[in-house]
Design an enzyme around this catalytic site. Structure first.
Site, mmCIF file in Angstrom:
data_model
loop_
_atom_site.group_PDB
_atom_site.id
_atom_site.type_symbol
_atom_site.label_atom_id
_atom_site.label_comp_id
_atom_site.label_asym_id
_atom_site.label_seq_id
_atom_site.Cartn_x
_atom_site.Cartn_y
_atom_site.Cartn_z
ATOM 1 N N LYS A 183 0.865 -1.177 0.000
ATOM 2 C CA LYS A 183 0.000 0.000 0.000
ATOM 3 C C LYS A 183 0.909 1.236 0.000
ATOM 4 C CE LYS A 183 -2.652 3.435 1.490
ATOM 5 N NZ LYS A 183 -2.116 4.796 1.805
ATOM 6 N N GLY A 236 6.969 5.481 8.109
ATOM 7 C CA GLY A 236 6.168 6.698 8.171
ATOM 8 C C GLY A 236 6.267 7.351 9.534
ATOM 9 N N SER A 237 5.282 8.153 9.851
ATOM 10 C CA SER A 237 5.321 8.932 11.082
ATOM 11 C C SER A 237 5.103 8.059 12.307
ATOM 12 C CB SER A 237 4.259 10.033 11.049
ATOM 13 O OG SER A 237 2.962 9.474 11.189
ATOM 14 N N THR A 238 5.612 8.538 13.424
ATOM 15 C CA THR A 238 5.441 7.824 14.687
ATOM 16 C C THR A 238 3.967 7.750 15.073
ATOM 17 O OG1 THR A 238 7.651 8.391 15.464
ATOM 18 C CG2 THR A 238 6.012 7.873 17.149
ATOM 19 N N GLY A 241 2.398 5.094 13.062
ATOM 20 C CA GLY A 241 2.979 3.833 13.487
ATOM 21 C C GLY A 241 2.367 3.318 14.776
ATOM 22 N N GLU A 258 9.667 1.522 10.791
ATOM 23 C CA GLU A 258 10.662 2.588 10.723
ATOM 24 C C GLU A 258 9.890 3.893 10.816
ATOM 25 O OE1 GLU A 258 13.035 5.419 8.034
ATOM 26 O OE2 GLU A 258 12.783 3.474 7.050
ATOM 27 N N CYS A 292 14.167 10.943 7.438
ATOM 28 C CA CYS A 292 14.132 10.717 8.888
ATOM 29 C C CYS A 292 15.514 10.566 9.506
ATOM 30 C CB CYS A 292 13.285 9.478 9.189
ATOM 31 S SG CYS A 292 13.820 8.016 8.282
ATOM 32 N N GLU A 391 9.536 16.385 15.313
ATOM 33 C CA GLU A 391 10.033 16.154 13.958
ATOM 34 C C GLU A 391 9.334 17.106 12.987
ATOM 35 O OE1 GLU A 391 11.026 12.394 11.068
ATOM 36 O OE2 GLU A 391 9.075 12.390 12.049
#
Length: 491
Positions: A183, A236-238, A241, A258, A292, A391
């Protein structure tokens, strides 16, 4: 005529139930192509196709899997120029970055895991002598630990590198005998469909690779939550995630994450400042800061503070911003107008918090179209500022001074570097190599660069704390996409 992509499900190109959405060039704001909008039902079909294909694919000979991955690499290399142009158009990366860091890395990863498919999967363990007892007669018990494929892997990719990121998931997963449901990010999914086309041309069996896309959150939710999916690999973003992690936890799914980063560059007064500035400046401006691993927090010893600020500001001002198709361009646009506004808002926030803007943070003159923002350097930052803690994912670097000498300076630098929820990659610059390695061992990060921002692609990659779960790259990726099974026998 604008190209319309179709979903790739069960080995067939399928018209999407939800129509298409436009993918635009961040540099020109023109339409690059039309990406398909999958329905939940189509995501379910793709997951089911991957599940059905797993039984056969997981039992194929490693040599056959290696041959498929090698053929795919050859096909990607054959069309590398066209792929790089597509990557440039839908991501806003410079032509050099699209060629060398996106498409070339994807080719290299398929070649690497063609070899990886042939790596031994078993590790012999020391035999154990068991005395006779309730569980059986006396015997010498042997054992081997063997890696087995996990099953169906949902690969959810980020927008900052659709070629390398997708290849870094798909290639090792297939090498280990898994099937995949990919995806891609809605901002730049077209490259991933071209990768699927190369796999199809290479002869991937139906259902082994499936690609679905869409702007709706429901598409990703369906892929992650499908009962046919055994593992989720996400970049992707925390924040996203964590939501995926909750779903994985409820379904006891394996996960490889990650996530975000706020890398620290610890610079001691005895460092080669020119080398430190080149490393920091190159990395935080690379792909317009949408990376990142960038050292976006510079933590510098007081004696070197003003000299480093002067050098870093001059470096940032020298970076050429503009059309990513031009050879002299170093900094292209960020991915969207919304993201540009987000970056600009952080620059404004930093100034409101008391930071000093030395350069950048504004829209460059003469660029009426495109989502550009000039690389920014914020000085006089303090650990509690949001621009230091959060971030930004854009071309913004914050600089924090620290005091002290000797061991006390090391303690202070480490405390500042570790004062974050993130822990992906940090960096240390010092003329005293022993000190640099000593400090590196104390940093709570998945990777540390000592006097360099270079990467070794065989080294494990992943983060501590909120920067992720698990490790990939090199043979570590093969382990990440496998389960360990113990086989025991008595002699």
């Amino acid at each position: 005529m604008t190209r319309k992509e179709r979903l790739f499900v069960g080995g067939a190109w399928v018209e999407p139930d939800g129509g298409h959405h436009e993918v635009t060039d961040p540099a020109t704001e023109e339409v690059v192509g039309l990406a398909p909008e999958a329905s939940r039902a189509q995501v379910d079909e793709a997951a089911a196709a991957a599940r059905e294909a797993f039984t056969t694919w997981s039992r194929t000979a490693p040599e056959d899997r290696a041959a498929l991955l090698s053929r795919t690499a050859d096909l990607l290399q054959r069309d590398a120029a066209a792929h790089a142009e597509l990557a440039r158009a839908e991501t806003g990366a410079t032509t050099a970055t699209a060629r060398s860091v996106q498409v070339a890395v994807a080719v290299a990863r398929f070649r690497r895991y063609a070899k990886g498919a042939l790596e031994p999967v078993g590790t012999p363990l020391p035999p154990q002598v068991n005395e006779a007892g309730p569980l059986g007669r006396a015997a010498v018990v042997g054992a081997v630990a063997e890696r087995r494929p996990v099953g169906v892997v949902a690969c959810v990719t980020s927008y900052n590198n659709p070629w390398a990121n997708a290849a870094g998931k798909v290639a090792p997963a297939l090498a280990m005998g898994n099937t995949v449901l990919v995806k891609p990010a809605p901002q730049d999914p077209l490259s991933v469909y071209r990768m699927a086309a190369a796999l199809a041309e290479a002869g991937v069996p139906p259902g082994v690779v499936n690609v679905v896309s869409g702007t709706s959150v429901a598409v990703g939710e369906a892929a992650v939550g499908s009962p046919d999916v055994d593992m989720v690999s996400f970049t992707g973003s925390t924040a996203v995630g964590r939501r995926i992690g909750e779903v994985c936890g409820r379904g006891t799914k394996r996960q490889l994450m990650e996530l975000g980063g706020k890398g620290a560059a610890v610079v001691f007064a005895d460092a080669d400042l020119d080398a430190a500035v080149a490393g920091i400046g190159t990395t935080f401006s690379f792909y317009s800061g949408q990376i990142c691993t960038a050292p976006t927090r510079v933590i510098v010893q007081r004696q070197a503070y003003e000299p480093l600020l002067a050098k870093l500001t001059a470096y940032a001002r020298h970076l050429r911003i503009g059309d990513p198709r031009e050879r002299t361009t170093v900094v292209g646009p960020v991915i969207s107008a919304a993201h540009r506004e987000r970056v600009e808002s952080y620059v404004d926030l930093g100034r409101a918090e008391g930071a000093r803007l030395l350069t950048g943070g504004t829209r460059p003159p003469g660029l009426a179209r495109g989502h550009y923002v000039a690389p920014a350097v914020l000085a006089d930052c303090a650990p509690g500022m949001r621009v230091v803690r959060e971030e930004i994912f854009g071309p913004v670097v914050v600089v924090v001074p620290f005091d002290g000498e000797g061991e006390a300076a090391e303690d202070t630098a480490v405390a500042l570097a570790c004062d974050t929820e993130y822990g992906l990659i940090d960096y240390v610059w010092s003329g005293d190599v022993a000190r640099a390695f000593r400090v590196a061992r104390r940093l709570r990060a998945g990777g540390v660069g000592v006097n360099t921002t270079a990467r070794n692609m065989e080294a494990p990659f992943g983060g501590f704390k909120s920067s992720g779960v698990g490790r990939d790259c090199g043979s570590y990726a093969l382990a990440a996409y496998s389960e360990t099974q113990a086989v025991v026998w008595a002699g």
